[in-house]
Write a protein that holds these residues in place. Structure first.
Motif, PDB file in Angstrom:
ATOM      1  N   SER A  48       0.811  -1.219   0.000  1.00 32.22           N
ATOM      2  CA  SER A  48       0.000   0.000   0.000  1.00 32.22           C
ATOM      3  C   SER A  48       0.841   1.263   0.000  1.00 32.22           C
ATOM      4  O   SER A  48       2.034   1.237   0.302  1.00 32.22           O
ATOM      5  CB  SER A  48      -0.932   0.014   1.222  1.00 32.22           C
ATOM      6  N   ARG A  49       0.163   2.340  -0.339  1.00 27.16           N
ATOM      7  CA  ARG A  49       0.686   3.705  -0.210  1.00 27.16           C
ATOM      8  C   ARG A  49      -0.438   4.553   0.370  1.00 27.16           C
ATOM      9  O   ARG A  49      -1.599   4.361   0.033  1.00 27.16           O
ATOM     10  CB  ARG A  49       1.091   4.287  -1.557  1.00 27.16           C
ATOM     11  N   GLY A  50      -0.070   5.499   1.197  1.00 29.38           N
ATOM     12  CA  GLY A  50      -1.049   6.415   1.764  1.00 29.38           C
ATOM     13  C   GLY A  50      -1.397   7.515   0.776  1.00 29.38           C
ATOM     14  O   GLY A  50      -0.589   7.895  -0.065  1.00 29.38           O
ATOM     15  N   VAL A  51      -2.612   8.011   0.887  1.00 31.70           N
ATOM     16  CA  VAL A  51      -3.053   9.138   0.073  1.00 31.70           C
ATOM     17  C   VAL A  51      -3.246  10.324   1.022  1.00 31.70           C
ATOM     18  O   VAL A  51      -4.084  10.266   1.928  1.00 31.70           O
ATOM     19  CB  VAL A  51      -4.371   8.822  -0.672  1.00 31.70           C
ATOM     20  N   TRP A  52      -2.462  11.355   0.808  1.00 31.13           N
ATOM     21  CA  TRP A  52      -2.487  12.546   1.653  1.00 31.13           C
ATOM     22  C   TRP A  52      -2.643  13.776   0.770  1.00 31.13           C
ATOM     23  O   TRP A  52      -2.102  13.827  -0.332  1.00 31.13           O
ATOM     24  CB  TRP A  52      -1.180  12.677   2.433  1.00 31.13           C
ATOM     25  N   ARG A  53      -3.357  14.772   1.246  1.00 30.40           N
ATOM     26  CA  ARG A  53      -3.459  16.051   0.550  1.00 30.40           C
ATOM     27  C   ARG A  53      -3.503  17.171   1.582  1.00 30.40           C
ATOM     28  O   ARG A  53      -4.312  17.109   2.512  1.00 30.40           O
ATOM     29  CB  ARG A  53      -4.698  16.131  -0.326  1.00 30.40           C
ATOM     30  N   PHE A  57      -4.941  13.052   5.862  1.00 30.14           N
ATOM     31  CA  PHE A  57      -4.972  11.661   5.404  1.00 30.14           C
ATOM     32  C   PHE A  57      -6.317  11.377   4.747  1.00 30.14           C
ATOM     33  O   PHE A  57      -7.370  11.579   5.339  1.00 30.14           O
ATOM     34  CB  PHE A  57      -4.757  10.717   6.592  1.00 30.14           C
ATOM     35  N   LEU A  58      -6.266  10.900   3.495  1.00 33.55           N
ATOM     36  CA  LEU A  58      -7.489  10.605   2.758  1.00 33.55           C
ATOM     37  C   LEU A  58      -7.784   9.110   2.658  1.00 33.55           C
ATOM     38  O   LEU A  58      -8.915   8.715   2.389  1.00 33.55           O
ATOM     39  CB  LEU A  58      -7.412  11.203   1.350  1.00 33.55           C
ATOM     40  N   GLY A  59      -6.770   8.279   2.839  1.00 34.09           N
ATOM     41  CA  GLY A  59      -6.972   6.831   2.756  1.00 34.09           C
ATOM     42  C   GLY A  59      -5.743   6.149   2.183  1.00 34.09           C
ATOM     43  O   GLY A  59      -4.653   6.720   2.163  1.00 34.09           O
ATOM     44  N   VAL A  60      -5.922   4.905   1.732  1.00 33.65           N
ATOM     45  CA  VAL A  60      -4.811   4.143   1.169  1.00 33.65           C
ATOM     46  C   VAL A  60      -5.194   3.570  -0.193  1.00 33.65           C
ATOM     47  O   VAL A  60      -6.366   3.311  -0.463  1.00 33.65           O
ATOM     48  CB  VAL A  60      -4.359   2.970   2.074  1.00 33.65           C
ATOM     49  N   VAL A  61      -4.175   3.396  -1.001  1.00 38.75           N
ATOM     50  CA  VAL A  61      -4.301   2.610  -2.221  1.00 38.75           C
ATOM     51  C   VAL A  61      -3.611   1.296  -1.878  1.00 38.75           C
ATOM     52  O   VAL A  61      -2.449   1.282  -1.462  1.00 38.75           O
ATOM     53  CB  VAL A  61      -3.612   3.298  -3.419  1.00 38.75           C
TER      54      VAL A  61
END
Length: 167
Positions: A48-53, A57-61
């Motif tokens: 996985s990789r984290g999704v951040w903006r 934290f927005l979630g994971v792929v």
């Protein structure tokens, strides 16, 4: 027209890969210990990789990789019949091993000289009796940069010294 079936929602907020990504925006690629999928009940290796903006934290792929994928890739390395190629987490969770033995998938290796050595030096060679099958091997290892993984290739000492013993 192709119609995709909707998967039922699954909460993964308790999974190690989710927690690692949620805690640190700099975590990067996460490759975890094998876990059983909640829907399929099959063993998978979470990647996985984290999704951040903007610091949020927005979630994971996440990808669920079959442990056999690693085994297939490592089978190309000729280590002899009693030799092994192992991918292991530094905490002792076995991710992949060739030859593949289903009983070892998800196993935890405790009191490992390999893991102790890897904690102190990123690259090395050891003469050890491997804990999972009690075979004496010469093992060369390398930590995988940016991950908590160690890859090791081991040749049975008896194979390496067979020519010398014969002479």
């Amino acid at each position: 027209t192709i119609r995709l079936a909707e998967a039922p929602p699954v909460n993964v907020a308790d999974r190690a890969y989710f927690l690692a990504q949620a805690r640190d925006p700099r975590h990067g690629l996460y490759i975890g210990a094998p876990i059983q999928g909640r829907q399929t009940r099959r063993w998978i290796v979470p990647v996985s990789r984290g999704v951040w903006r903007d610091g949020q934290f927005l979630g994971v792929v996440n990808a669920a990789v079959d442990p056999g994928y690693f085994a297939t890739a490592y089978q190309a390395i000729d280590v002899g019949r009693p030799g092994v190629v192992t991918l292991i987490e530094r905490n002792g969770a076995l991710i992949a091993r060739v030859p593949l033995q289903k009983a070892f998938v998800g196993a935890k290796v405790r009191d490992s000289k390999l893991l102790s050595a890897a904690a102190n030096r990123p690259v090395g060679t050891l003469d050890v009796v491997t804990p999972l099958d009690q075979v004496r091997r010469i093992i060369s290892y390398r930590t995988v940069h940016g991950t908590g993984l160690v890859i090791a290739v081991g040749y049975a000492t008896s194979d390496l010294l067979a020519g010398w013993y014969h002479t």
